[in-house]
Design an enzyme around this catalytic site. Structure first.
Site, mmCIF file in Angstrom:
data_model
loop_
_atom_site.group_PDB
_atom_site.id
_atom_site.type_symbol
_atom_site.label_atom_id
_atom_site.label_comp_id
_atom_site.label_asym_id
_atom_site.label_seq_id
_atom_site.Cartn_x
_atom_site.Cartn_y
_atom_site.Cartn_z
ATOM 1 C CE1 TYR A 54 -29.278 65.194 96.839
ATOM 2 C CE2 TYR A 54 -26.916 65.289 96.497
ATOM 3 C CZ TYR A 54 -27.999 64.831 97.223
ATOM 4 O OH TYR A 54 -27.804 64.034 98.293
ATOM 5 C CB THR A 192 -45.282 80.274 68.934
ATOM 6 O OG1 THR A 192 -45.560 79.412 70.038
ATOM 7 C CG2 THR A 192 -45.006 79.439 67.702
ATOM 8 C CD GLN A 193 -47.084 85.924 66.071
ATOM 9 O OE1 GLN A 193 -46.647 87.008 65.728
ATOM 10 N NE2 GLN A 193 -48.344 85.748 66.426
ATOM 11 C CB CYS A 387 -26.220 49.682 91.980
ATOM 12 S SG CYS A 387 -24.491 49.847 91.545
ATOM 13 C CG HIS A 513 -27.526 50.687 87.510
ATOM 14 N ND1 HIS A 513 -28.162 51.453 88.460
ATOM 15 C CD2 HIS A 513 -26.217 50.686 87.836
ATOM 16 C CE1 HIS A 513 -27.269 51.910 89.328
ATOM 17 N NE2 HIS A 513 -26.084 51.461 88.973
ATOM 18 C CD GLU A 515 -31.481 51.567 87.078
ATOM 19 O OE1 GLU A 515 -31.448 50.330 87.274
ATOM 20 O OE2 GLU A 515 -30.703 52.358 87.647
#
Ligand code: GLN
Length: 539
Positions: A54, A192-193, A387, A513, A515
Site C-alpha cells: 500500500y 535546477t540551478q 499466485c 509470477h 509478470e
C-alpha cells in the site's frame, strides 16, 4: 572496461529517475556495451520484503529470490543484464554488515564511522556488481531519494569518492531535475540551478543534466542552464512529457544524442547503435487497433505501483496482440459487497472483457475474488490467476463445483474442513514467517496439450515464485475427477504449478509470477495468450 555512472535526482521525487537510468542502460546496450544496473535505497529496511504494498508499491522478486525495490523491475524491462540480490543496496544492508564486522572485531579497535566505513561498504558492493562477471563494461548506479535528503548523503559521498578515485573517464554523474512551468506557460530553471548547487555542496559536479520538462527545452534555455550550473553546453538534455509510453524514453534520449555524449565523457569510442527492438516496439504501439477492458480484481488498488509489473505486462501483451489494454482496477471488496458479481463486472457495471486476479496476502477481499472467478468461469470470460489468483480458482472450484461451501486456504481459515490450499505439512510448525516463503526462480514442467505449454512453446518453464501456501495434494484426485485440469508441476511433480478450466475460452492460474519477466520487447507468453483470448472473444 569498468565504468560507473551515478544517477541522482533533485528538486523533487517522482521525476522518473528509474526510467531515465534504465533508458540510458538500454541505449548503452544498444551500443553493444555490457551494462549492469544497481539501485541504492536510503531506507533502513534490509530489503523491500517487509514493506507494505500500500505504501511502497510492489516487491520485485529476482531469480535468486531477493525481494527488492520495484525499480529493479524497471531495469528488467529496459535492460537485459542479470539482476540479483547484489543489485539492490539498502542502508539497512550496509549498516547490518558493518555492525556485524564491528562485532566480529574486524575493525581492529578502530572507531567505526560513516566515512570511511559505511562508504567503503557501499563502494565494495557497487564494485562487486562490476566484477560479478568478467565482461561488465558499465555499472549504472541509481541513488534513491533527492539530493539534500539526510538519508542519501552516504550514497552521494560514495559517488563523490568513486568519481575521484576512478578518474574522470571512468566515473560520471548524471543528475535529473525538474523544469516547472509557472502560470503563463513560462519555464523556470531556478530549481535546477539550486539542485546542481546542492550536488556541488556534496562535492559532485554533474557531468550530464537531464531536465524533466513539459516540453523539449530550446537551445537558449539549455545554454542558460549550462552556464548557471557549470556544465558543458552539449550536456543538458530534456526528458519531456510524452503521451505515448515510458518505453519511448530511450528513443527520445537517443534523438538528443545522450548516449553519444555519455560515451564521449567515459572515453569510449563511439560504435554502431542498434535500437531496432525499440523502434519495432513503437511501431507495434502505433499499430494497435481496438481496445479490451481488463478487470484487475485485487486488494491494493489505490496505489498504481502495487501491481506495477502486472500492469506493465498487460501493456506488453497488448503490444504483442495489437490491442490497447485498458486497466479497470476493481477493489475486490466491491465485488464482495455487491448483490452479485455481474453487477460490478458485467455489462451493467464495468463491462470487463477479461478478469485478472493478481498476487496478494491476507484475508480481506478474498470472497470478492472468488465471486469474480465464478462469474468469469460461468460466463466464459477469460480469466488469468497469478499466485493468489490461482489459489482463488481452486477455492472457487471447491465451493461451486464440488459443493464444499467452506473450501478455503488455511491462510484465511485455519480450521476449514476443506483446506484446498494449505502449507506443506513440514511447514505447518514454522512460526517465523520471514524466510519461509518459496522465493525466486524454479523449474515448472508443463503437460503436453495444455494451454500453458502452448503459451511457452516448450514444457520446461522457468519463472519466479513468492508465496507460502500451495495447492493441497490431498485434493488432487477430487479436483481432477471433477474436471479441473492440473497442467503443470514442479520438476519432481510434488507441487501443482498451474490449473486450467476445461471447456472454457481461457481460464488459467499459475502459482508463479510471470509478470516479473515480461518486457516491452518480449511480452510474457501467458499475458500474451490471455489478452489474445480476450481479443478473439470480443471479435
Ligand atoms: N498469500 C498467498 C501465499 O502466500 C499468495 C501469495 C502471492 O500471491 N504472492 O501463498
Amino acid at each position: 572496461m569498468n565504468k560507473f555512472i551515478f544517477v541522482s535526482g533533485g528538486v523533487c521525487s517522482s521525476l522518473g529517475k528509474g526510467v531515465a537510468a534504465s533508458s540510458l542502460g538500454a541505449l548503452l546496450e544498444g551500443r553493444g556495451l555490457n551494462v549492469r544496473m544497481v539501485k541504492c535505497d536510503p531506507y533502513i529496511n534490509v530489503d523491500a520484503g517487509t514493506m507494505s504494498p500500500y505504501q511502497h508499491g510492489e516487491v520485485y522478486v529476482t531469480d535468486d529470490g531477493a525481494e527488492t525495490d520495484l525499480d529493479l523491475g524497471n531495469y528488467a524491462r529496459f535492460t537485459s543484464g542479470p539482476l540479483s540480490m547484489a543489485n539492490s543496496i539498502t542502508t539497512g544492508q550496509v549498516y547490518r554488515s558493518v555492525i556485524q564486522k564491528e562485532r566480529e572485531g574486524r575493525y581492529l579497535g578502530r572507531c567505526v564511522q560513516v566515512i570511511p566505513h559505511i562508504t567503503d561498504e557501499i563502494k565494495s558492493r557497487i564494485k562487486a556488481v562490476a566484477r560479478e562477471d568478467g565482461d561488465t563494461d558499465v555499472v549504472i548506479v541509481e541513488i534513491g531519494g533527492t539530493v539534500g535528503d539526510i538519508e542519501s548523503i552516504p550514497f552521494l559521498e560514495t559517488a563523490r569518492q568513486m568519481i575521484r578515485e576512478e578518474g574522470r573517464l571512468n566515473a560520471i554523474s548524471v543528475h535529473l531535475t525538474l523544469i516547472p512551468e509557472v502560470a503563463g506557460g513560462e519555464l523556470k530553471t531556478k530549481p535546477t540551478q539550486h539542485s546542481v548547487k546542492a550536488m556541488q555542496e556534496q562535492g559532485i559536479q554533474p557531468d550530464i543534466l537531464i531536465c524533466r520538462a513539459p516540453v523539449m527545452l530550446d537551445e537558449a534555455t539549455c545554454r542558460k542552464i549550462a552556464l548557471f550550473t557549470n556544465m558543458e553546453n552539449d550536456s543538458v538534455f530534456t526528458s519531456y512529457d510524452i503521451n505515448t509510453t515510458i518505453y519511448e524514453v530511450p528513443l527520445i534520449f537517443f534523438e538528443q544524442k545522450l548516449d553519444q555524449i555519455v560515451l564521449k565523457k567515459l572515453g569510449v569510442e563511439s560504435r554502431h547503435a542498434n535500437l531496432k527492438p525499440w523502434y519495432t516496439m513503437m511501431d507495434k504501439f502505433a499499430a494497435r487497433r481496438g481496445r479490451v477492458r481488463i478487470g484487475i480484481v485485487g486488494k491494493y488498488m489505490d496505489l498504481h505501483d502495487s501491481y506495477k509489473s502486472v500492469y506493465e505486462a498487460l501493456f506488453h501483451a497488448g503490444l504483442e496482440t495489437g490491442v490497447e489494454v485498458e486497466l479497470v482496477k476493481i477493489d475486490s471488496a466491491r465485488v464482495e459487497e455487491a448483490d452479485d458479481a455481474a453487477g460490478v463486472l458485467g455489462p451493467q457495471g464495468e463491462g470487463v472483457d477479461g478478469v485478472l486476479v493478481p498476487g496478494g496476502f491476507g484475508e480481506r477481499g478474498i470472497n470478492g475474488m472468488v465471486r469474480a472467478a465464478a462469474w468469469a468461469r460461468e460466463n466464459g470470460i477469460p480469466y488469468f490467476g497469478i499466485c493468489l489468483g490461482m489459489q482463488i480458482m481452486v477455492i472457487e472450484w471447491g465451493r461451486s463445483v464440488l459443493g464444499w461451501e467452506d473450501a478455503n486456504s488455511t491462510e484465511f481459515k485455519q480450521d476449514t474442513k476443506h483446506p484446498v490450499i494449505s502449507l506443506l505439512e513440514e511447514q505447518v510448525d514454522v512460526k517465523n514467517y520471514g524466510g519461509t516463503m518459496r522465493l525466486g526462480k524454479s523449474e515448472t514442467v508443463a503437460e503436453p496439450g495444455s494451454r500453458i505449454m502452448a503459451a511457452y512453446g516448450e514444457k520446461n518453464i522457468f519463472e519466479r515464485h513468492r508465496h507460502r501456501y500451495e495447492f493441497s495434494n490431498n485434493y488432487r484426485k477430487e479436483m481432477t475427477d471433477s474436471g479441473l485440469s492440473l497442467t503443470a508441476f514442479t520438476a519432481d511433480r510434488s507441487l501443482v504449478e498451474c490449473v486450467e478450466w476445461p471447456g472454457h475460452p481461457w481460464g488459467l492460474g499459475v502459482q508463479f509470477h510471470p509478470e516479473f519477466k515480461s518486457k516491452p520487447t518480449a511480452a510474457s507468453p501467458l499475458f500474451r495468450d490471455f489478452i489474445a483470448a480476450v481479443r478473439d472473444r470480443r471479435a
